[in-house]
Design an enzyme around this catalytic site. Sequence first.
Site, PDB file in Angstrom:
ATOM      1  N   LYS A  79       5.855   9.082   6.771  1.00 45.43           N
ATOM      2  CA  LYS A  79       5.202   8.849   8.051  1.00 45.43           C
ATOM      3  C   LYS A  79       5.901   7.669   8.734  1.00 45.43           C
ATOM      4  CE  LYS A  79       0.515   8.022   9.929  1.00 45.43           C
ATOM      5  NZ  LYS A  79      -0.917   7.816   9.574  1.00 45.43           N
ATOM      6  N   SER A 154      -4.108  10.959  12.091  1.00 41.74           N
ATOM      7  CA  SER A 154      -2.872  10.581  12.705  1.00 41.74           C
ATOM      8  C   SER A 154      -1.612  11.020  11.946  1.00 41.74           C
ATOM      9  CB  SER A 154      -2.829   9.052  12.867  1.00 41.74           C
ATOM     10  OG  SER A 154      -2.793   8.419  11.608  1.00 41.74           O
ATOM     11  N   SER A 178      -6.968   9.934   8.338  1.00 39.71           N
ATOM     12  CA  SER A 178      -5.648  10.402   8.782  1.00 39.71           C
ATOM     13  C   SER A 178      -4.794  11.118   7.748  1.00 39.71           C
ATOM     14  CB  SER A 178      -4.851   9.236   9.353  1.00 39.71           C
ATOM     15  OG  SER A 178      -5.280   8.999  10.669  1.00 39.71           O
TER      16      SER A 178
HETATM   17  N1  GLN Z   1      -9.049   9.330  13.809  1.00 41.43           N
HETATM   18  C1  GLN Z   1      -9.350   8.026  13.311  1.00 41.43           C
HETATM   19  C2  GLN Z   1      -8.951   6.980  14.330  1.00 41.43           C
HETATM   20  O1  GLN Z   1      -8.460   7.345  15.363  1.00 41.43           O
HETATM   21  C3  GLN Z   1      -8.674   7.777  11.993  1.00 41.43           C
HETATM   22  C4  GLN Z   1      -7.234   7.454  12.112  1.00 41.43           C
HETATM   23  C5  GLN Z   1      -6.596   7.033  10.825  1.00 41.43           C
HETATM   24  O2  GLN Z   1      -7.118   7.293   9.737  1.00 41.43           O
HETATM   25  N2  GLN Z   1      -5.494   6.353  10.939  1.00 41.43           N
HETATM   26  O3  GLN Z   1      -9.133   5.819  14.134  1.00 41.43           O
END
Ligand code: GLN
Length: 492
Positions: A79, A154, A178
């Site tokens: 990532k 994400s 995410s």
């Molecule tokens: N969708 C969640 C957020 O926008 C989780 C994102 C994540 O785990 N990085 O914060």
Amino acid sequence: MTDLHRLSIRELAEGLSQAKFSSRELTEHYLQRIAKLDSQVKSYVTVTPEQALREANAADAALKAGNATALTGIPLAHKDIFCTKGIKTSAGSKILDNFISPYDATVVEKTKAAGLVTLGKVNMDEFAMGSTSESSYVGATSNPWALDHVPGGSSGGSAAAVAADLAPFATGTDTGGSIRQPASFCGLTGLKPTYGRVSRFGIIAYASSLDQAGPMARSAEDCAYLMNVIAGHDAKDSTSVKKEVDDYVANLNGTSVKGLRIGIPKQYFNVAGLNADVKARVEESLKKLEEMGATLVEIDLNMTEAYVPTYYLIAPAEASSNLSRYDGVRYGYRCENPADLMDLYKRSRSEGFGPEVQRRILIGTYALSAGYYDAYYVKAQKVRRLIQQDFLKAFENVDVIAAPSAPTTAYKIGANLSPTEMYLGDIYTLAVNLAGLPAINAPVGFDKDSLPVGLQLIGNYWSESQLLSIVHQYQQNTDWHTKRAAIAEENA
Ligand code: GLN
């Protein structure tokens, strides 16, 4: 060989050690697939063919010399939130578009030391804030199962790359879902470890008390191989825990599903936005686990309604603090012709950050400001403790807790959900991070549009081995994890 991308990590390791194919051949095979197919998926932000081939040659030499690890020569994708020495690390943000990291994240260092080959860096929501990967400044990634749909977020690039067979496995990070939600949207297995299990050193920080890295792969077995490499204490991350690491591969059959007590939170299956197909597939998977000998136990998680508001206060508060370092001075994007220092700060940040990141900085700064701190941030921390206690109480009676990973399957690209609609989609994943617990997503079938559905299993602290083992045994008795998107069936 045209079908190397069909092989599991175990099969790849066996093939390499028995010299059925070389790391160079395997790496070239994946690079060719990326060159041919990634223009449709758009999972990679940066492909690193020179480094990959160099690492593959070194891996082949190590394999020949007999000093290879279990995974030497197998490729993976990182990532774009993991710092990679000499390679651009942008975290999906324009503000880091010119950032070449001078060092490797500990996770990256560990994968290199294990002889893994880096194919490149994969797309993500800007600073990991989002659930669709659309907020990346380079644009959206497609879901391999339906190219006009999002892969989730994400870690959407990680999920899409693996689901399209453009990487055998990938790293992800999970601050509020995410790893698990994109794994769910793309039909993969993804593990969010206990907070402190994997080092956060060199991972671009979003919300430091919630961030955790983990593996995303086609099966629990493949995830176990990557966990064996990345888990463990790191002196460079004071929140990583000094605790013996399990052999996740050796333990894949270590937990018996027979006699396992699975908690079913009443509140979770009555959530208003829960899609009927998702509910049905998750219930079918639980039935299967019951047939395999598990007992389903109804439990209460009374704090469910507090998950979204609590997370969306704490995460932006920590983010606003973490992101204050991007000011256009020492590295990252800098605006043209600043009039003075204030102008430099203001314009570099307004031009460098996208709208969702700016929204969260505003919310977080507000929640931390004098006069509101006690009313918002301190209150949210108290509620966070209650959420944790809710889980600990539940674990007095059950071994794991089952839930959907997300209330829906993948959205269409450009669906343009309002922020609150989007945040509500995180209802099933946020509490795990607030409590610091481990949880895993496993694919359990498809909705009426042939989009993947995921089951989430939440474990008590340090139960990564059990979670992987339970999903491994489920996967020995079912074949959902072997299904491939059409694009993955194409040969390069
Ligand atoms: N969708 C969640 C957020 O926008 C989780 C994102 C994540 O785990 N990085 O914060």
